[in-house]
Motif scaffolding. Structure first.
Motif, PDB file in Angstrom:
ATOM      1  N   GLY A   1     -13.113   0.077  -0.788  1.00  0.00           N
ATOM      2  CA  GLY A   1     -13.037   0.720   0.617  1.00  0.00           C
ATOM      3  C   GLY A   1     -13.548  -0.202   1.544  1.00  0.00           C
ATOM      4  O   GLY A   1     -13.159  -0.440   2.548  1.00  0.00           O
ATOM      5  N   VAL A   2     -14.839  -1.027   1.186  1.00  0.00           N
ATOM      6  CA  VAL A   2     -15.165  -1.882   1.984  1.00  0.00           C
ATOM      7  C   VAL A   2     -14.311  -3.084   2.135  1.00  0.00           C
ATOM      8  O   VAL A   2     -14.077  -3.842   3.359  1.00  0.00           O
TER       9      VAL A   2
ATOM     10  N   ILE B   1      -6.322   1.742  -0.128  1.00  0.00           N
ATOM     11  CA  ILE B   1      -7.404   2.436  -0.971  1.00  0.00           C
ATOM     12  C   ILE B   1      -6.552   3.094  -2.109  1.00  0.00           C
ATOM     13  O   ILE B   1      -6.774   2.729  -3.444  1.00  0.00           O
ATOM     14  N   ILE B   2      -5.989   3.903  -1.634  1.00  0.00           N
ATOM     15  CA  ILE B   2      -5.143   4.802  -2.775  1.00  0.00           C
ATOM     16  C   ILE B   2      -4.266   3.997  -3.562  1.00  0.00           C
ATOM     17  O   ILE B   2      -4.034   4.107  -4.805  1.00  0.00           O
ATOM     18  N   GLY B   3      -3.420   2.866  -2.606  1.00  0.00           N
ATOM     19  CA  GLY B   3      -2.483   2.157  -3.596  1.00  0.00           C
ATOM     20  C   GLY B   3      -3.249   1.206  -4.528  1.00  0.00           C
ATOM     21  O   GLY B   3      -2.814   1.006  -5.599  1.00  0.00           O
TER      22      GLY B   3
ATOM     23  N   GLY C   1       0.747  -1.281  -0.016  1.00  0.00           N
ATOM     24  CA  GLY C   1       0.087   0.030   0.052  1.00  0.00           C
ATOM     25  C   GLY C   1       0.732   1.034  -0.067  1.00  0.00           C
ATOM     26  O   GLY C   1       0.530   2.027  -0.910  1.00  0.00           O
ATOM     27  N   LEU C   2       2.064   1.333   0.713  1.00  0.00           N
ATOM     28  CA  LEU C   2       3.013   2.389   0.876  1.00  0.00           C
ATOM     29  C   LEU C   2       3.381   2.499  -0.577  1.00  0.00           C
ATOM     30  O   LEU C   2       3.707   3.885  -0.688  1.00  0.00           O
ATOM     31  N   LEU C   3       3.906   1.443  -1.162  1.00  0.00           N
ATOM     32  CA  LEU C   3       4.786   1.515  -2.233  1.00  0.00           C
ATOM     33  C   LEU C   3       4.050   2.200  -3.575  1.00  0.00           C
ATOM     34  O   LEU C   3       4.340   3.076  -4.414  1.00  0.00           O
ATOM     35  N   PHE C   4       2.434   1.715  -3.632  1.00  0.00           N
ATOM     36  CA  PHE C   4       1.787   2.058  -4.692  1.00  0.00           C
ATOM     37  C   PHE C   4       1.139   3.565  -4.380  1.00  0.00           C
ATOM     38  O   PHE C   4       0.671   4.079  -5.440  1.00  0.00           O
ATOM     39  N   THR C   5       1.154   3.902  -3.232  1.00  0.00           N
ATOM     40  CA  THR C   5       0.563   5.214  -2.805  1.00  0.00           C
ATOM     41  C   THR C   5       1.601   6.396  -3.071  1.00  0.00           C
ATOM     42  O   THR C   5       1.344   7.357  -3.269  1.00  0.00           O
TER      43      THR C   5
END
Length: 534
Positions: free
Chosen positions: A503-504, A409-411, A19-23
């Motif tokens: 998101g869910v 979510i953002i990732g 998630g951190l990498l893709f965000t």
């Protein structure tokens, strides 16, 4: 809680890191992103039309024109089939959505009916008799040929799908990146070109049918008779844009079509000094074009674009190389646009503009700013609530899980290149605002178990185990609702549904699994005698 499964820990760590990498690319300037190593993700959130600005176009396929064209082609097939078998006929015409023809020799009537039933129209599974057309008899030795109802519906559906693919190729060749093109209803197409600075040119390129045909000019037809409406059978009058004459009488049957082109490029006429378009045929088109030019030396053939003659040169010699040039009153830009149209292919039917909107980027910037402000206010309110009710430890763990949720979510949206719209921001804010609901259910269940006299470890495990059923049921209804909105909705509704669906999934993961892993680490490190939320 003491013996937490290793796969849960690995999954939480992996999801957080990914998630951190893709965000991360969303937080870096473009130059920094370009300098990242090849294995690093570089995709950022794809902003929709309402956030980035651009053009919105809603087209509908002209089903009336499509039916007329198919009927005219079918009429020519009827003419060719009857002539090939030497069956005399008259009064061949398209009337009232069907083709009528009268067989002059009563002795050939049954043979003509059998011939048309077997030769005209292609096979269509599920249609009457497995054919796309049906042939019926009428008084006075007449035959009627009409489309089967479901055959034409299938033709419209194919035309819409083909139009979407052709529109996408045209826009891509113009340099417009990542347009959103989707079907709406039975015969409509929605086009959203974010960041497109010239919507009128976009509309001109998209909406032009660009059907190219090469048809022989009927040299024996008198222009005066054609003007009076006396056109020979098998001919038609087409307007001209070549500047030499107002119209031409040409054969209806196309000798070569634009579908046989393999390439088209703009160029410059070294002799005349104007712009032109060079083209090349595939093997079938080159052979057919060579045969036609060899058999019609000294005659003229018309280059027809969208039912207008743009050039009608005289055949000086056989053209066997499979290539040629289209000259006319072209500018450099119009020659380039025509090349784009020919390379992308012709639309199967004309398109009608139903709606057109141009969205300015400044509106999107205001929306993003307002959305960011709303998200910050909502997150701060959520943080205050969780810290006041559940303290720094349990409330803080919930907020860590919420941060992991936002990263995922953002990732995910950056990785899948899902389009973020203004309603999508609303869905994102709603998702984050209610993400702590699952934590509240878990924590309150722990409190109930402690009040019932269970041990600390048993209460913590029961909090997750017994709250899971409620969490699952509540979020499954959200998933079903999002799926229904995405499948049946369009535009803003889809944007909202898309972020809500993602998101869910991430909310359930973070609120249950991330919280469970963090609490297990805390418990094993401190060996508490009581829970801070008791």
């Amino acid at each position: 809680m003491m013996n937490l499964a290793r796969w849960k820990v690995v999954l939480v760590v992996l999801a957080t890191v990914l998630g951190l990498l893709f965000t991360l690319p969303n937080l870096l300037p473009a130059k920094v992103r370009d300098g990242l190593p090849a294995f690093m993700p570089k995709n950022t959130l794809k902003l929709g039309l309402d956030l980035q600005g651009g053009s919105y176009l809603l087209y509908s396929v002209d089903t009336v024109a499509l039916r007329n064209e198919r009927l005219n082609n079918l009429a020519e097939d009827v003419r060719s089939s009857l002539r090939e078998k030497d069956i005399a006929f008259t009064d061949l015409a398209v009337v009232g959505g069907e083709i009528g023809v009268r067989i002059t020799d009563p002795g050939q009537f049954d043979a003509a009916a059998s011939l048309l039933r077997s030769s005209v129209g292609g096979a269509l599974p599920g249609a009457a008799g497995g054919r796309e057309t049906q042939v019926s008899t009428a008084p006075d030795q007449r035959l009627r040929v009409a489309f089967v109802a479901d055959a034409f519906d299938a033709e419209v559906s194919r035309a819409v799908e083909q139009s979407i693919e052709i529109i996408r190729r045209r826009i891509d060749q113009m340099g417009t990146k990542e347009p959103d093109i989707a079907r709406q209803g039975k015969d409509r197409i929605v086009i959203q070109a974010a960041g497109e600075s010239d919507p009128e040119r976009l509309k001109n390129v998209i909406g032009q049918t660009a059907k190219l045909t090469f048809q022989m000019v009927d040299e024996e037809a008198s222009p005066q008779e054609a003007a009076a409406g006396r056109i020979p059978p098998g001919d038609e009058v087409l307007p001209s844009t070549d500047g030499f004459t107002g119209s031409y009488v040409v054969k209806k049957r196309s000798v070569v079509t634009g579908e046989m082109l393999t390439n088209a490029q703009p160029g410059f006429d070294q002799n005349g000094g104007g712009s032109l378009v060079s083209f090349r045929f595939n093997g079938i088109g080159a052979r057919r074009f060579g045969d036609v030019t060899r058999q019609n030396l000294g005659k003229r053939f018309a280059i027809v674009l969208d039912r207008k003659v743009i050039s009608a040169p005289v055949i000086q010699s056989a053209i066997t190389g499979g290539s040629g040039q289209i000259t006319g009153h072209f500018t450099a830009e119009s020659a380039n646009d025509l090349s784009v149209l020919l390379r992308a292919g012709a639309l199967p039917a004309p398109l009608k503009v139903e709606e057109q909107r141009t969205v300015g980027a400044e509106l999107g910037a205001d929306a993003v700013q307002a959305g960011a402000t709303s998200a910050i206010v909502g997150l701060v309110a959520t943080m205050v609530f969780m810290l006041l009710i559940y303290g720094g430890l349990f409330g803080g763990i919930s907020l860590i899980a919420l941060a992991v949720n936002a990263l995922m979510i953002i990732g995910v949206m950056s990785f899948t290149q899902a389009t973020l719209t203004l309603p999508g921001i609303a869905g994102l804010i709603l998702t984050l605002a209610v993400a702590v609901d699952a934590n509240v259910l878990i924590y309150e269940r722990m409190r109930d178990e402690l009040r019932a006299g269970r041990t600390l470890i048993a209460s913590m495990e029961a909090g997750f185990a017994r709250a899971w059923g409620t969490i699952f049921d509540a979020n499954m209804t959200h998933i079903f609702s999002a799926a229904i909105m995405f499948s049946l909705g369009s535009g803003p509704v889809k944007g909202f549904a898309w972020t809500l669906f993602f998101g869910v999934l991430t909310t359930v993961f973070s609120a249950v699994l991330v919280t469970q892993v963090l609490l297990a680490w805390w418990f094993r490190a401190t060996r508490p005698k009581t829970l801070p939320i008791a």
